[in-house]
Design an enzyme around this catalytic site. Structure first.
Site, mmCIF file in Angstrom:
data_model
loop_
_atom_site.group_PDB
_atom_site.id
_atom_site.type_symbol
_atom_site.label_atom_id
_atom_site.label_comp_id
_atom_site.label_asym_id
_atom_site.label_seq_id
_atom_site.Cartn_x
_atom_site.Cartn_y
_atom_site.Cartn_z
ATOM 1 C CE LYS A 185 30.389 31.269 39.997
ATOM 2 N NZ LYS A 185 31.481 30.380 39.548
ATOM 3 C CG ASN A 203 39.071 29.950 37.864
ATOM 4 O OD1 ASN A 203 38.695 30.610 38.822
ATOM 5 N ND2 ASN A 203 39.564 30.526 36.774
ATOM 6 C CB ALA A 241 20.398 31.184 40.010
ATOM 7 C CE1 TYR A 277 29.092 34.435 38.566
ATOM 8 C CE2 TYR A 277 28.744 35.570 40.651
ATOM 9 C CZ TYR A 277 29.555 34.840 39.810
ATOM 10 O OH TYR A 277 30.834 34.505 40.210
ATOM 11 C CB SER A 324 30.360 33.214 44.065
ATOM 12 O OG SER A 324 30.135 34.549 44.484
#
Length: 252
Positions: A161, A92, A159, A157, A144
């Site tokens: 995920k 996480n 990229a 970001y 995400s």
């Protein structure tokens, strides 16, 4: 009531707040033995004790910088020695910097890839060795919807995920022969402390964002935790390599 994760030894990273905290609570409710990794160790002491007592299970807060391979390796060895098995890993922990093209900073991008992708991959490599000894286990990666759809202002970001999603699919195929399942959960807009801070800073109206969500509300950390508990449990025994969107029907 049936407890989905009774006596399963579960590791959750980024556990001190937000989605990670909700996952710890849900797993404890389901009877799991939880090792909660975070760099904010002091922030977890009080509430993990309360949750442990409430659900009569074991929660162990552990300091762990997931970008430090030696610390991670020592932590996993310690858990395996203590418990004799590791059943579940929830990846996480993550970092986000929102930048439009032209404003992206290399240092921020490198940090996001180091935490969101490289550290996750190394954790999977290490924990899979312990899971292989019991010929089974479940790994859940937090991706995400930005990794599925893309998002303006979140190019770098997104990229990372997207990398998490392809990492998940490839790891699932490679680890299947060892009985290890690998899946991902792709949250949409979730009402965490971090989300509210970002929106206040940007001056955006949350109501406008909600209008784009078919179910008409922001996600709660508990929504993501519920999906993780299912994928970590034996109820998902024939599910691997999948990406479960938890976004209120915003991504279709």
């Amino acid at each position: 009531m049936e407890k989905l994760l009774q006596n399963k030894v579960c590791i959750i990273t980024g556990a001190a707040q937000g989605i990670g905290k909700a996952i710890v609570e849900r797993f404890a409710e389901d009877g799991a033995i939880v090792y909660a990794f975070d760099r904010q160790l002091g922030a977890m002491d009080e509430w993990t004790k309360l949750i442990s007592e409430k659900f009569e299970t074991k929660i162990v807060p552990m300091y762990c910088d997931i970008t430090d391979g030696l610390i991670v390796k020592d932590a996993l060895r310690s858990i395996y020695k203590q418990e004799g098995h590791i059943d579940v890993l929830v990846n996480n922990a993550g970092v986000v910097f929102n930048r439009r093209i032209g404003m992206i900073m290399r240092e921020e991008t490198e940090l996001m890839f180091r935490v969101n992708v490289i550290a996750m991959l190394e954790l999977i490599q290490l924990v899979s060795r312990f899971m292989a000894r019991i010929k089974g286990g479940a790994i859940v990666n937090i991706a995400s919807v930005t990794g599925v759809l893309g998002s303006p202002g979140q190019v770098a970001y997104s990229a990372t995920k997207g990398a998490v999603i392809t990492l998940t699919k490839s790891a699932a195929k490679e680890l299947a022969m060892q009985g290890i399942r690998v899946n991902a959960v792709a949250p949409g807009v979730v009402k965490t402390e971090r989300f509210l801070e970002l929106y206040e800073t940007a001056g955006e109206k949350i109501d406008e964002r909600i209008k784009k969500i078919a179910l008409g509300r922001l996600g709660e950390p508990r929504d993501v935790a519920n999906a993780c508990a299912f994928l970590a449990s034996d109820r998902a025994a024939y599910i691997s390599g999948q990406v479960l969107s938890v976004d209120g029907c915003a991504s279709i």
